[in-house]
Design a protein around this motif. Structure first.
Motif, PDB file in Angstrom:
ATOM      1  N   PRO A 138       0.819  -1.218   0.000  1.00 13.98           N
ATOM      2  CA  PRO A 138       0.000   0.000   0.000  1.00 13.98           C
ATOM      3  C   PRO A 138       0.856   1.272   0.000  1.00 13.98           C
ATOM      4  CG  PRO A 138      -0.107  -1.118   2.125  1.00 13.98           C
ATOM      5  CD  PRO A 138       0.646  -2.023   1.204  1.00 13.98           C
ATOM      6  N   LEU A 139       0.294   2.329  -0.556  1.00 14.74           N
ATOM      7  CA  LEU A 139       1.014   3.600  -0.628  1.00 14.74           C
ATOM      8  C   LEU A 139       1.078   4.271   0.745  1.00 14.74           C
ATOM      9  CD1 LEU A 139      -0.536   5.197  -3.866  1.00 14.74           C
ATOM     10  CD2 LEU A 139       1.412   3.644  -3.675  1.00 14.74           C
ATOM     11  N   GLY A 140       2.100   5.045   0.968  1.00 11.70           N
ATOM     12  CA  GLY A 140       2.252   5.807   2.198  1.00 11.70           C
ATOM     13  C   GLY A 140       3.633   6.421   2.235  1.00 11.70           C
ATOM     14  N   PRO A 141       4.000   7.189   3.237  1.00  5.35           N
ATOM     15  CA  PRO A 141       3.137   7.661   4.335  1.00  5.35           C
ATOM     16  C   PRO A 141       2.376   8.943   3.974  1.00  5.35           C
ATOM     17  CG  PRO A 141       5.404   8.322   4.736  1.00  5.35           C
ATOM     18  CD  PRO A 141       5.407   7.555   3.430  1.00  5.35           C
ATOM     19  N   PHE A 142       2.738   9.599   2.847  1.00  9.91           N
ATOM     20  CA  PHE A 142       2.020  10.811   2.432  1.00  9.91           C
ATOM     21  C   PHE A 142       1.411  10.580   1.069  1.00  9.91           C
ATOM     22  CE2 PHE A 142       5.245  12.186   5.415  1.00  9.91           C
ATOM     23  CZ  PHE A 142       4.478  12.912   6.322  1.00  9.91           C
ATOM     24  N   VAL A 143       0.091  10.593   1.009  1.00 10.89           N
ATOM     25  CA  VAL A 143      -0.588  10.209  -0.224  1.00 10.89           C
ATOM     26  C   VAL A 143      -1.624  11.259  -0.611  1.00 10.89           C
ATOM     27  CG1 VAL A 143      -1.990   8.432  -1.349  1.00 10.89           C
ATOM     28  CG2 VAL A 143      -0.311   7.773   0.374  1.00 10.89           C
ATOM     29  N   GLN A 144      -1.613  11.609  -1.884  1.00 10.78           N
ATOM     30  CA  GLN A 144      -2.651  12.492  -2.426  1.00 10.78           C
ATOM     31  C   GLN A 144      -3.650  11.643  -3.208  1.00 10.78           C
ATOM     32  OE1 GLN A 144      -0.473  15.052  -5.046  1.00 10.78           O
ATOM     33  NE2 GLN A 144       0.906  15.775  -3.420  1.00 10.78           N
ATOM     34  N   ALA A 194      -3.115   2.076   6.085  1.00 12.02           N
ATOM     35  CA  ALA A 194      -4.144   2.463   7.050  1.00 12.02           C
ATOM     36  C   ALA A 194      -3.728   3.669   7.891  1.00 12.02           C
ATOM     37  CB  ALA A 194      -4.476   1.281   7.955  1.00 12.02           C
ATOM     38  N   ASP A 195      -2.420   3.943   7.959  1.00  7.57           N
ATOM     39  CA  ASP A 195      -1.971   5.078   8.775  1.00  7.57           C
ATOM     40  C   ASP A 195      -1.390   6.211   7.924  1.00  7.57           C
ATOM     41  OD1 ASP A 195       0.199   3.734   7.870  1.00  7.57           O
ATOM     42  OD2 ASP A 195       1.240   3.620   9.800  1.00  7.57           O
ATOM     43  N   ALA A 196      -1.632   6.163   6.611  1.00  6.63           N
ATOM     44  CA  ALA A 196      -1.075   7.195   5.735  1.00  6.63           C
ATOM     45  C   ALA A 196      -1.784   8.533   5.949  1.00  6.63           C
ATOM     46  CB  ALA A 196      -1.224   6.766   4.278  1.00  6.63           C
ATOM     47  N   ASN A 197      -1.048   9.619   5.733  1.00  6.33           N
ATOM     48  CA  ASN A 197      -1.627  10.959   5.749  1.00  6.33           C
ATOM     49  C   ASN A 197      -2.146  11.263   4.360  1.00  6.33           C
ATOM     50  OD1 ASN A 197      -0.539  12.261   8.478  1.00  6.33           O
ATOM     51  ND2 ASN A 197       1.015  10.919   7.593  1.00  6.33           N
ATOM     52  N   VAL A 198      -3.424  11.634   4.289  1.00  4.35           N
ATOM     53  CA  VAL A 198      -4.048  11.798   2.978  1.00  4.35           C
ATOM     54  C   VAL A 198      -4.398  13.259   2.714  1.00  4.35           C
ATOM     55  CG1 VAL A 198      -6.050  11.182   1.567  1.00  4.35           C
ATOM     56  CG2 VAL A 198      -4.980   9.459   3.018  1.00  4.35           C
TER      57      VAL A 198
END
Ligand SMILES: [Zn+2]
Length: 318
Positions: A138-144, A194-198
């Motif tokens: 999964p993508l992370g930790p900062f995702v647009q 699940a803990d990424a900043n979106v």
């Protein structure tokens, strides 16, 4: 199943067409590489895993001396039941991997000398399927997250695509029916840690219901503000590259029902844009091909159908 792919097998993979011709001049050359990629050099029985096997049928099959089972080079892989030599598959993988912008079915048909477009189409989609397999983290930790309308074939009709992008990193794309909360939630849960900043724009589909506990900034910007500092710039950049790629390589002629397969290929290439060397990309594709389950035509057509990422979850409560 034994998967002992040596970490550095890709180092041995040719980087230019000339190197390729020399390295994989014969079917035996390809077979040796395949055996290295699939079994770490020691072919094993598909039934009992014994490595005490005889080579039969001109090296295309191994017979187990313990249980008598016959394992073909390609059985249980993406290339199961292929009637074409590995040499042709290696060539196709090389062509697909070495072109920065990819290749259309028509191009592949011409290069490989296939009589039918259908064959080229199925090869292309099988190899795309192998590419997609690698996209599981999964993508992370900062995702647009953003969305785009992508042109249907030659008409005003547009298809909706959800885009998730790490800042200057990897991307994921999904062809969807709409952007309601359930769809946004499935996209986020499938692609974003699940803990990424979106960060999103002000679209109402993104809230606690669709994004869960992920910290979320919904940033509404005017055009002028966006020019100054675009909050979802990685998405916008991805979208413009995607549109250019669809127009350039595929002349915009992407059928709606295959759009997801093209999005996956775009993401595979995009996510490897910093990978050094085409040889490494081609070697990665072969690595995926040997571990990918067989994909008969019926399943291939089914897999390339619209919104395939989402159909599997449709039994979930709406
Ligand atoms: Zn056996």
């Amino acid at each position: 199943m034994t998967q002992t792919m040596p970490d550095d097998l890709w180092r041995d993979f040719p980087k230019t067409a000339t190197e390729f011709e020399a390295r994989f001049a014969t079917e035996e050359d390809c077979r040796a590489y395949w055996i290295e990629a699939r079994w770490g050099g020691k072919p094993a029985c598909a039934r009992c895993s014994s490595t005490r096997v005889w080579t039969i049928r001109e090296g295309t099959t191994f017979e187990c001396s313990d249980c008598g089972h016959q394992t073909s080079l390609t059985s249980g892989t993406l290339l199961e039941k292929t009637h074409k030599p590995l040499k042709m598959w290696f060539r196709a993988i090389f062509e697909i991997s070495t072109r920065r912008t990819g290749i259309s079915g028509k191009d592949l048909q011409r290069i490989m000398g296939f009589g039918s477009y259908k064959t080229a189409w199925s090869w292309l989609h099988k190899l795309r399927a192998a590419m997609v397999r690698s996209m599981s983290d999964p993508l992370g930790p900062f995702v647009q997250i953003d969305e785009a309308l992508v042109g249907g074939k030659g008409g005003p009709h547009k298809e909706l695509v959800l885009v998730a992008a790490e800042a200057n990193g990897r991307v994921r794309l999904a062809h969807v029916e709409n952007n309601d909360k359930d769809t946004c939630k499935r996209f986020a849960d499938g692609q974003i840690a699940a803990d990424a900043n979106v960060v999103t724009d002000g679209h109402a589909g993104y809230d606690k219901k669709s994004l869960g506990e992920r910290p979320h900034d919904a940033i509404v910007q005017t055009k002028a503000e966006r020019r100054e500092s675009d909050a979802v710039q990685s998405c916008h950049w991805t979208i413009s590259l995607l549109k250019r790629w669809l127009l350039g390589t595929h002349a915009g002629a992407v059928r709606d029902k295959h759009l997801q397969a093209y999005l996956d290929e775009f993401a595979f290439r995009h996510n490897r844009r910093k990978t050094n060397g085409v040889g490494r990309i081609a070697a990665r594709v072969i690595e995926r091909v040997v571990v990918h389950e067989p994909l008969p035509m019926r399943k291939l057509i089914d897999e390339t159908r619209r919104c395939r990422w989402f159909r599997s979850t449709q039994s979930a409560p709406a």
